[in-house]
Scaffold this motif. Structure first.
Motif, PDB file in Angstrom:
ATOM      1  N   LEU A  92      42.119  29.345 -19.760  1.00  9.44           N
ATOM      2  CA  LEU A  92      43.368  30.098 -19.883  1.00  9.44           C
ATOM      3  C   LEU A  92      43.096  31.591 -20.040  1.00  9.44           C
ATOM      4  N   VAL A  93      42.153  31.938 -20.897  1.00  5.04           N
ATOM      5  CA  VAL A  93      41.798  33.347 -21.076  1.00  5.04           C
ATOM      6  C   VAL A  93      41.331  33.952 -19.752  1.00  5.04           C
ATOM      7  N   ALA A  94      40.484  33.222 -19.025  1.00  3.39           N
ATOM      8  CA  ALA A  94      39.984  33.725 -17.739  1.00  3.39           C
ATOM      9  C   ALA A  94      41.106  33.884 -16.730  1.00  3.39           C
ATOM     10  N   ALA A  95      42.020  32.899 -16.679  1.00  6.97           N
ATOM     11  CA  ALA A  95      43.131  32.977 -15.734  1.00  6.97           C
ATOM     12  C   ALA A  95      44.006  34.192 -16.008  1.00  6.97           C
ATOM     13  N   VAL A  96      44.276  34.460 -17.275  1.00  9.93           N
ATOM     14  CA  VAL A  96      45.080  35.633 -17.641  1.00  9.93           C
ATOM     15  C   VAL A  96      44.351  36.917 -17.255  1.00  9.93           C
ATOM     16  N   LEU A  97      43.044  36.975 -17.532  1.00 14.83           N
ATOM     17  CA  LEU A  97      42.267  38.166 -17.187  1.00 14.83           C
ATOM     18  C   LEU A  97      42.264  38.428 -15.684  1.00 14.83           C
ATOM     19  N   VAL A  98      42.031  37.371 -14.904  1.00 18.03           N
ATOM     20  CA  VAL A  98      41.990  37.537 -13.448  1.00 18.03           C
ATOM     21  C   VAL A  98      43.341  38.031 -12.935  1.00 18.03           C
ATOM     22  N   ASN A  99      44.429  37.515 -13.495  1.00 20.39           N
ATOM     23  CA  ASN A  99      45.765  37.954 -13.072  1.00 20.39           C
ATOM     24  C   ASN A  99      46.043  39.390 -13.474  1.00 20.39           C
ATOM     25  N   ILE A 130      41.387  42.722  -9.612  1.00 23.45           N
ATOM     26  CA  ILE A 130      40.354  43.313  -8.744  1.00 23.45           C
ATOM     27  C   ILE A 130      39.161  42.365  -8.739  1.00 23.45           C
ATOM     28  N   ASN A 131      38.862  41.767  -7.595  1.00 19.89           N
ATOM     29  CA  ASN A 131      37.850  40.716  -7.528  1.00 19.89           C
ATOM     30  C   ASN A 131      36.472  41.182  -7.979  1.00 19.89           C
ATOM     31  N   SER A 132      36.105  42.400  -7.609  1.00 20.43           N
ATOM     32  CA  SER A 132      34.771  42.889  -7.979  1.00 20.43           C
ATOM     33  C   SER A 132      34.630  43.017  -9.495  1.00 20.43           C
ATOM     34  N   VAL A 133      35.717  43.409 -10.164  1.00 20.79           N
ATOM     35  CA  VAL A 133      35.677  43.557 -11.619  1.00 20.79           C
ATOM     36  C   VAL A 133      35.619  42.186 -12.294  1.00 20.79           C
ATOM     37  N   THR A 134      36.454  41.248 -11.837  1.00 23.20           N
ATOM     38  CA  THR A 134      36.451  39.917 -12.455  1.00 23.20           C
ATOM     39  C   THR A 134      35.142  39.175 -12.171  1.00 23.20           C
ATOM     40  N   THR A 135      34.545  39.443 -11.012  1.00 19.96           N
ATOM     41  CA  THR A 135      33.235  38.851 -10.727  1.00 19.96           C
ATOM     42  C   THR A 135      32.187  39.376 -11.694  1.00 19.96           C
ATOM     43  N   ALA A 136      32.218  40.678 -11.954  1.00 15.69           N
ATOM     44  CA  ALA A 136      31.276  41.267 -12.909  1.00 15.69           C
ATOM     45  C   ALA A 136      31.472  40.683 -14.304  1.00 15.69           C
ATOM     46  N   ILE A 137      32.735  40.493 -14.687  1.00 19.65           N
ATOM     47  CA  ILE A 137      33.017  39.870 -15.983  1.00 19.65           C
ATOM     48  C   ILE A 137      32.480  38.445 -16.009  1.00 19.65           C
ATOM     49  N   GLY A 138      32.680  37.721 -14.900  1.00 24.00           N
ATOM     50  CA  GLY A 138      32.191  36.354 -14.811  1.00 24.00           C
ATOM     51  C   GLY A 138      30.687  36.254 -14.975  1.00 24.00           C
ATOM     52  N   VAL A 139      29.955  37.189 -14.370  1.00 27.42           N
ATOM     53  CA  VAL A 139      28.500  37.192 -14.498  1.00 27.42           C
ATOM     54  C   VAL A 139      28.100  37.433 -15.952  1.00 27.42           C
ATOM     55  N   ALA A 195      33.573  31.765 -17.247  1.00 29.66           N
ATOM     56  CA  ALA A 195      32.698  32.361 -16.243  1.00 29.66           C
ATOM     57  C   ALA A 195      32.980  31.794 -14.857  1.00 29.66           C
ATOM     58  N   LEU A 196      33.077  30.476 -14.764  1.00 31.01           N
ATOM     59  CA  LEU A 196      33.316  29.843 -13.466  1.00 31.01           C
ATOM     60  C   LEU A 196      34.684  30.225 -12.903  1.00 31.01           C
ATOM     61  N   MET A 197      35.678  30.374 -13.775  1.00 35.63           N
ATOM     62  CA  MET A 197      37.006  30.784 -13.317  1.00 35.63           C
ATOM     63  C   MET A 197      36.974  32.203 -12.760  1.00 35.63           C
ATOM     64  N   CYS A 198      36.319  33.100 -13.465  1.00 34.28           N
ATOM     65  CA  CYS A 198      36.235  34.495 -13.013  1.00 34.28           C
ATOM     66  C   CYS A 198      35.452  34.624 -11.707  1.00 34.28           C
ATOM     67  N   LEU A 199      34.461  33.775 -11.532  1.00 33.81           N
ATOM     68  CA  LEU A 199      33.609  33.861 -10.346  1.00 33.81           C
ATOM     69  C   LEU A 199      34.204  33.143  -9.133  1.00 33.81           C
ATOM     70  N   SER A 200      35.133  32.220  -9.379  1.00 30.27           N
ATOM     71  CA  SER A 200      35.587  31.340  -8.294  1.00 30.27           C
ATOM     72  C   SER A 200      36.958  31.685  -7.734  1.00 30.27           C
ATOM     73  N   PHE A 201      37.785  32.426  -8.479  1.00 31.15           N
ATOM     74  CA  PHE A 201      39.186  32.542  -8.082  1.00 31.15           C
ATOM     75  C   PHE A 201      39.656  33.983  -7.984  1.00 31.15           C
ATOM     76  N   THR A 202      40.676  34.171  -7.171  1.00 27.54           N
ATOM     77  CA  THR A 202      41.385  35.440  -7.035  1.00 27.54           C
ATOM     78  C   THR A 202      42.704  35.331  -7.801  1.00 27.54           C
ATOM     79  N   PRO A 203      43.434  36.451  -7.970  1.00 26.76           N
ATOM     80  CA  PRO A 203      44.737  36.366  -8.658  1.00 26.76           C
ATOM     81  C   PRO A 203      45.707  35.392  -7.994  1.00 26.76           C
ATOM     82  N   GLU A 204      45.585  35.208  -6.688  1.00 20.93           N
ATOM     83  CA  GLU A 204      46.494  34.307  -5.968  1.00 20.93           C
ATOM     84  C   GLU A 204      46.180  32.838  -6.210  1.00 20.93           C
ATOM     85  N   THR A 205      44.939  32.536  -6.524  1.00 21.61           N
ATOM     86  CA  THR A 205      44.524  31.129  -6.627  1.00 21.61           C
ATOM     87  C   THR A 205      44.167  30.690  -8.041  1.00 21.61           C
TER      88      THR A 205
END
Length: 330
Positions: A236-243, A247-256, A281-291
């Motif tokens: 849930l925390v990751a989903a909120v952050l990604v939304n 920005i995919n590059s930023v959420t990917t960096a957070i995921g790493v 981590a897996l949520m941040c690395l796997s998904f975009t705001p749309e998904t």
């Protein structure tokens, strides 16, 4: 504790933390390169070997070799639901045996990576072949091997004296019951994931069974609570952050970064913290705001489904065996 002992302890802690952080260097480097799509394969090999460090360098080295073999075989058999189910169930025999040695942490994640390969069948873009082809499986396996081998190298250089967790050997009766239930649950869970449940995220059904089922009801109930709490909260925390970030590059960096923290958390923090960080981590690395919300709903739903099924089967089996045990004890 004397001043010299405190200094030694502080120095060791700095070295251990540095070594654990360095274990993730290949994954971080890939994410920063044009080959970023291969970074998850590094993590497939990295995580089991990292978990195995708690049992010593020999176990970590064996894990680094067995994990890519498990992934390779899982990819090769992934074209058939029934063969995949038999394969994953067969690995679980090794998981059950590992409890007699205290190696269950590493064995569980070796099995989970093999299950991921058999169910989700991740492919390599370096080849135009199907994910279950020998060429694609070999490429994926190569990255998995690099991840595990790198962890072993860091272990030899910096982590060879990492404190080990104590593990008690389960009673033979509990272990036999656990083995039967694990094999059956994983077999049917793999079949369900391949034949009826939608998408590659159905792998979380088998993953949840593998990590929550323990020899004994108390251990299973505790681990199930921690897993559900960590998965639901971390996702849930990751989903909120990604939304919010969007920005995919930023959420990917957070995921790493969170993936790095999850590896350290496994060795030093309660299990629910590790589960929360790993899911995030897996949520941040796997998904975009749309998904991301759909992905969160799937992963949380599959986790809850598998957790409920595992606890139900365990309790039903316990109720069924009680009369037999009373007769035997007379």
């Amino acid at each position: 504790m004397g001043v010299n002992s405190m200094r030694t302890s502080s120095t060791s802690m700095v070295r251990w933390v540095s070594g654990l952080l360095l274990c993730f260097v290949p994954m971080v480097c890939l994410y920063l390169s044009a080959w970023s799509s291969y970074a998850p394969f590094i993590y497939l090999g990295l995580l089991p070997a990292l978990v195995a460090l708690e049992r010593g360098m020999r176990v970590a080295a064996a894990t680094a070799v067995v994990t890519p073999i498990s992934v390779f075989l899982g990819l090769v058999v992934s074209g058939s639901a029934w063969i995949s189910a038999v394969f994953v169930a067969a690995i679980c025999v090794g998981v059950a045996w590992s409890y007699t040695k205290g190696w269950q942490g590493a064995a569980t994640y070796i099995a989970s990576q093999g299950a991921l390969a058999a169910i989700a069948a991740p492919g390599a873009r370096l080849t135009d072949s199907a994910p279950n082809s020998l060429a694609s499986a070999a490429v994926v396996t190569g990255f998995v091997l690099v991840g595990g081998a790198w962890v072993v190298l860091m272990g030899i250089l910096l982590l060879d004296d990492l404190p080990h967790k104590d593990h008690e050997r389960p009673a033979d009766e509990d272990l036999r019951r656990f083995t039967i239930m694990l094999i059956c649950l994983v077999f049917f869970g793999t079949l369900a994931a391949k034949l009826w449940l939608p998408g590659g995220h159905a792998w979380w059904v088998v993953l949840t069974i593998l990590v929550v089922l323990q020899p004994g009801i108390a251990g299973t109930s505790r681990r199930t609570f921690h897993r559900v709490l960590g998965t639901v909260a971390g996702g849930l925390v990751a989903a909120v952050l990604v939304n919010i970030i969007g920005i995919n590059s930023v959420t990917t960096a957070i995921g790493v970064c969170v993936a790095v923290l999850s590896g350290i958390a496994y060795l030093k923090a309660p299990y629910w913290v590790f589960a929360a960080l790993l899911t995030a981590a897996l949520m941040c690395l796997s998904f975009t705001p749309e998904t991301v919300m759909h992905g969160y709903a799937e992963r949380a739903g599959f986790t809850l489904l598998a957790a409920a099924a595992t606890v139900l089967v365990l309790k039903v089996s316990d109720m069924a065996l009680r009369p037999v045990e009373k007769i035997e004890n007379r």
